[in-house]
Design an enzyme around this catalytic site. Structure first.
Site, PDB file in Angstrom:
ATOM      1  N   TYR A 202      82.699 116.501 -37.971  1.00  0.00           N
ATOM      2  CA  TYR A 202      83.922 116.636 -38.774  1.00  0.00           C
ATOM      3  C   TYR A 202      83.588 116.451 -40.251  1.00  0.00           C
ATOM      4  O   TYR A 202      82.878 115.504 -40.619  1.00  0.00           O
ATOM      5  CB  TYR A 202      84.987 115.623 -38.313  1.00  0.00           C
ATOM      6  CG  TYR A 202      85.432 115.935 -36.902  1.00  0.00           C
ATOM      7  CD1 TYR A 202      86.415 116.883 -36.659  1.00  0.00           C
ATOM      8  CD2 TYR A 202      84.791 115.337 -35.813  1.00  0.00           C
ATOM      9  CE1 TYR A 202      86.775 117.218 -35.357  1.00  0.00           C
ATOM     10  CE2 TYR A 202      85.152 115.677 -34.508  1.00  0.00           C
ATOM     11  CZ  TYR A 202      86.138 116.622 -34.286  1.00  0.00           C
ATOM     12  OH  TYR A 202      86.480 116.974 -33.001  1.00  0.00           O
ATOM     13  N   SER A 203      84.103 117.351 -41.090  1.00  0.00           N
ATOM     14  CA  SER A 203      83.851 117.279 -42.536  1.00  0.00           C
ATOM     15  C   SER A 203      84.623 116.113 -43.132  1.00  0.00           C
ATOM     16  O   SER A 203      85.737 115.813 -42.697  1.00  0.00           O
ATOM     17  CB  SER A 203      84.347 118.545 -43.233  1.00  0.00           C
ATOM     18  OG  SER A 203      83.820 119.682 -42.629  1.00  0.00           O
TER      19      SER A 203
HETATM   20  P1  FAD Z   1      85.749 121.088 -27.037  1.00  0.00           P
HETATM   21  O1  FAD Z   1      86.028 120.201 -25.884  1.00  0.00           O
HETATM   22  O2  FAD Z   1      84.357 121.086 -27.598  1.00  0.00           O
HETATM   23  O3  FAD Z   1      86.133 122.574 -26.736  1.00  0.00           O
HETATM   24  C1  FAD Z   1      87.269 122.920 -25.950  1.00  0.00           C
HETATM   25  C2  FAD Z   1      87.478 124.393 -26.001  1.00  0.00           C
HETATM   26  O4  FAD Z   1      88.010 124.768 -27.271  1.00  0.00           O
HETATM   27  C3  FAD Z   1      86.211 125.217 -25.841  1.00  0.00           C
HETATM   28  O5  FAD Z   1      86.562 126.357 -25.110  1.00  0.00           O
HETATM   29  C4  FAD Z   1      85.833 125.579 -27.254  1.00  0.00           C
HETATM   30  O6  FAD Z   1      85.152 126.814 -27.310  1.00  0.00           O
HETATM   31  C5  FAD Z   1      87.179 125.695 -27.931  1.00  0.00           C
HETATM   32  N1  FAD Z   1      87.123 125.286 -29.340  1.00  0.00           N
HETATM   33  C6  FAD Z   1      86.237 124.471 -29.924  1.00  0.00           C
HETATM   34  N2  FAD Z   1      86.556 124.288 -31.225  1.00  0.00           N
HETATM   35  C7  FAD Z   1      87.661 124.996 -31.463  1.00  0.00           C
HETATM   36  C8  FAD Z   1      88.449 125.216 -32.620  1.00  0.00           C
HETATM   37  N3  FAD Z   1      88.163 124.642 -33.812  1.00  0.00           N
HETATM   38  N4  FAD Z   1      89.520 126.038 -32.486  1.00  0.00           N
HETATM   39  C9  FAD Z   1      89.827 126.596 -31.303  1.00  0.00           C
HETATM   40  N5  FAD Z   1      89.091 126.418 -30.181  1.00  0.00           N
HETATM   41  C10 FAD Z   1      88.032 125.639 -30.258  1.00  0.00           C
HETATM   42  N6  FAD Z   1      87.066 120.439 -36.724  1.00  0.00           N
HETATM   43  C11 FAD Z   1      88.151 119.870 -37.328  1.00  0.00           C
HETATM   44  O7  FAD Z   1      89.232 119.768 -36.729  1.00  0.00           O
HETATM   45  N7  FAD Z   1      88.054 119.393 -38.624  1.00  0.00           N
HETATM   46  C12 FAD Z   1      86.901 119.453 -39.354  1.00  0.00           C
HETATM   47  O8  FAD Z   1      86.846 119.019 -40.522  1.00  0.00           O
HETATM   48  C13 FAD Z   1      85.761 120.030 -38.706  1.00  0.00           C
HETATM   49  N8  FAD Z   1      84.589 120.128 -39.370  1.00  0.00           N
HETATM   50  C14 FAD Z   1      83.523 120.705 -38.765  1.00  0.00           C
HETATM   51  C15 FAD Z   1      82.340 120.821 -39.487  1.00  0.00           C
HETATM   52  C16 FAD Z   1      81.248 121.433 -38.913  1.00  0.00           C
HETATM   53  C17 FAD Z   1      79.984 121.580 -39.709  1.00  0.00           C
HETATM   54  C18 FAD Z   1      81.341 121.915 -37.577  1.00  0.00           C
HETATM   55  C19 FAD Z   1      80.155 122.584 -36.921  1.00  0.00           C
HETATM   56  C20 FAD Z   1      82.498 121.788 -36.854  1.00  0.00           C
HETATM   57  C21 FAD Z   1      83.616 121.188 -37.434  1.00  0.00           C
HETATM   58  N9  FAD Z   1      84.801 121.052 -36.737  1.00  0.00           N
HETATM   59  C22 FAD Z   1      85.888 120.498 -37.364  1.00  0.00           C
HETATM   60  C23 FAD Z   1      84.935 121.466 -35.325  1.00  0.00           C
HETATM   61  C24 FAD Z   1      84.694 120.220 -34.428  1.00  0.00           C
HETATM   62  O9  FAD Z   1      83.362 119.807 -34.523  1.00  0.00           O
HETATM   63  C25 FAD Z   1      84.980 120.489 -32.951  1.00  0.00           C
HETATM   64  O10 FAD Z   1      84.252 121.607 -32.559  1.00  0.00           O
HETATM   65  C26 FAD Z   1      86.458 120.704 -32.658  1.00  0.00           C
HETATM   66  O11 FAD Z   1      87.201 119.554 -33.004  1.00  0.00           O
HETATM   67  C27 FAD Z   1      86.656 120.970 -31.158  1.00  0.00           C
HETATM   68  O12 FAD Z   1      86.085 119.930 -30.452  1.00  0.00           O
HETATM   69  P2  FAD Z   1      86.745 119.431 -29.101  1.00  0.00           P
HETATM   70  O13 FAD Z   1      85.831 118.415 -28.506  1.00  0.00           O
HETATM   71  O14 FAD Z   1      88.141 119.031 -29.320  1.00  0.00           O
HETATM   72  O15 FAD Z   1      86.771 120.744 -28.222  1.00  0.00           O
END
Ligand code: FAD
Length: 412
Positions: A202-203
């Site tokens: 997360y940023s």
């Molecule tokens: P998971 O359990 O990992 O995934 C559940 C399902 O949702 C999967 O099918 C997956 O493909 C899908 N999915 C994953 N991410 C998303 C998404 N963003 N939108 C829709 N579907 C998704 N997230 C933030 O909210 N705020 C930030 O500031 C932020 N900064 C990031 C910075 C970097 C460099 C990176 C690489 C990612 C960032 N993310 C951010 C995304 C974050 O890391 C997660 O991937 C996101 O919160 C989803 O994680 P989860 O465990 O809830 O979902």
């Protein structure tokens, strides 16, 4: 310079599964598609990797920078790497090979001296004046425990987009960060295979001196994931965990990460910030850094392009609109506002071509793009178009922006 390797020896490129946060940056950056992944690991194909090093600087954790001297015929294959929970130790090479004649193949460390321009759209180096970032101070094996001191929704309660502003406090322990960096959160519990969940990144949404200036805390902007990228129902493990946290809950944190998506530190540096949704987090951090030093006269110009479906889905809309217009030039692109034509950030970049060109012509300008992966091409096209309109060659400018660490993408 390292001595050339014997022909039978391979300096095998490996990714440390214990440090890797599965952010996909390496796979996107590799210019020859040597990196791949499954649900467990990111791995490097020894048959394809040429040690060009293009993937090494962008990796936020340094997990990518692992090398083993191997007998070429015994190199670790993809299937083996995909099953790893940790990196294997160094293996001693047979003595005969240490004395064998040299291979012509370039050594990976030498290749790093002149890395090729990677396939990535943005820079793999920070702006020249960026402050020194600290990375990997806390790892999977030794995470830091932070305390939740705030968690509230920053999008309209009547909208589908549930985005939270979460403040974490580190107490007495040091957690030095810079705007543009990120942290990893270790959600509790295990995945479908019974393994601990991997960290999500997360940023930071707060500047280096804390969400509250002088406090040892930081903030995040987290979107609750309730559907996957294709729109099918899904329950995001970490985002739901974070959005449901209560005050005083404890959270396991690793990082900080990121050594390129950093802001310039020299006086009168201008920032063009282009974001959608939670991509606003690093822009909030940078803007707040500038706001806190308005009185110093050090600031350059801030030009913001911010996209969302509606005003009520724009995180931090209220506080953003209260910022003075001579401090930040705000351009909102709304794609589903009733009674208004659909606007995307790239449309506004075209609308504001004069302002964008003026800033691009100044070498004190850095551009930051953060949000959904799908926005990269549209933004690049718009930048190309506004440059071409002025009779400039975008490919030359694009290469210069990347080489000089002035164009940065963070999309996910
Ligand atoms: P998971 O359990 O990992 O995934 C559940 C399902 O949702 C999967 O099918 C997956 O493909 C899908 N999915 C994953 N991410 C998303 C998404 N963003 N939108 C829709 N579907 C998704 N997230 C933030 O909210 N705020 C930030 O500031 C932020 N900064 C990031 C910075 C970097 C460099 C990176 C690489 C990612 C960032 N993310 C951010 C995304 C974050 O890391 C997660 O991937 C996101 O919160 C989803 O994680 P989860 O465990 O809830 O979902």
């Amino acid at each position: 310079m390292n001595a050339p390797l014997p022909a039978e020896v391979l300096k095998q490129h490996l990714i440390d599964p214990e440090i890797c946060i599965r952010c996909n940056t390496c796979e996107e950056t590799c210019p020859i598609k040597a990196i791949t992944h499954d649900s467990n690991n990111y791995v490097v194909d020894p048959e394809i990797c040429n040690g060009c090093m293009a993937c090494v600087p962008p990796c936020p954790t340094g997990a990518i920078d692992n090398w083993r001297l191997m007998v070429r015929t015994e190199a670790y294959g993809l299937q083996e790497q995909l099953g790893w929970e940790e990196l294997p130790g160094e293996k001693a090479l047979p003595e005969a090979m240490a004395a064998a004649p040299a291979s012509d193949e370039p050594d990976a460390t030498e290749a790093a001296i002149a890395p090729p321009l990677s396939a990535a759209p943005g820079a793999t180096v920070p702006p020249w004046s960026a402050a020194h970032p600290y990375v990997n101070l806390y790892t999977h094996k030794a995470p830091m425990t932070a305390t939740v001191v705030g968690n509230y929704r920053v999008t309209g309660a009547d909208t589908e987009s549930d985005i939270h502003h979460i403040v974490l406090d580190f107490g007495e322990l040091p957690f030095p960060v810079l705007e543009g960096q990120s942290i990893g959160i270790l959600p509790p519990g295990v995945d479908a295979q019974g393994r601990p969940h991997h960290a999500r990144q997360y940023s930071l949404a707060s500047p280096r001196d804390g969400e509250r200036a002088g406090y040892n805390n930081l903030s995040l902007t987290v979107k609750r994931v309730t559907e996957d990228h294709a729109g099918a129902a899904a329950h995001g493990v970490c985002s739901n965990y974070l959005c449901d946290l209560a005050k005083n809950d404890k959270v396991q944190v690793i990082g900080p990460f990121g050594n390129t998506f950093l802001m310039p530190n020299h006086p009168r540096a201008n920032l063009i910030m282009i974001c959608t949704g939670t991509g606003s987090a690093p822009m909030r951090a940078m803007t707040e850094r500038y706001r806190r030093r308005i009185e110093t006269g050090e600031n350059g110009r801030l030009l913001l392009f911010f996209g969302a479906r509606t005003e009520r889905e724009l995180p931090y809309f209220g506080p953003l609109m209260k910022l003075p217009r001579d401090f930040i030039d705000i351009n909102l692109a709304l794609s589903r506002e009733t009674g208004q034509p659909k606007r995307y950030v790239q449309d506004l970049i075209r609308d504001r071509a004069d302002a964008v060109r003026e800033l691009l012509a100044d070498r004190n300008t850095c551009i930051y793009v953060c949000g959904l992966k799908g926005m990269e091409l549209g933004v690049l096209d718009a930048l190309r178009e506004v440059t071409l309109q002025a009779g400039q060659d975008w490919s030359i400018l694009h290469d210069a922006l990347r080489r000089e660490g002035r164009l940065h993408f963070e999309t996910y």
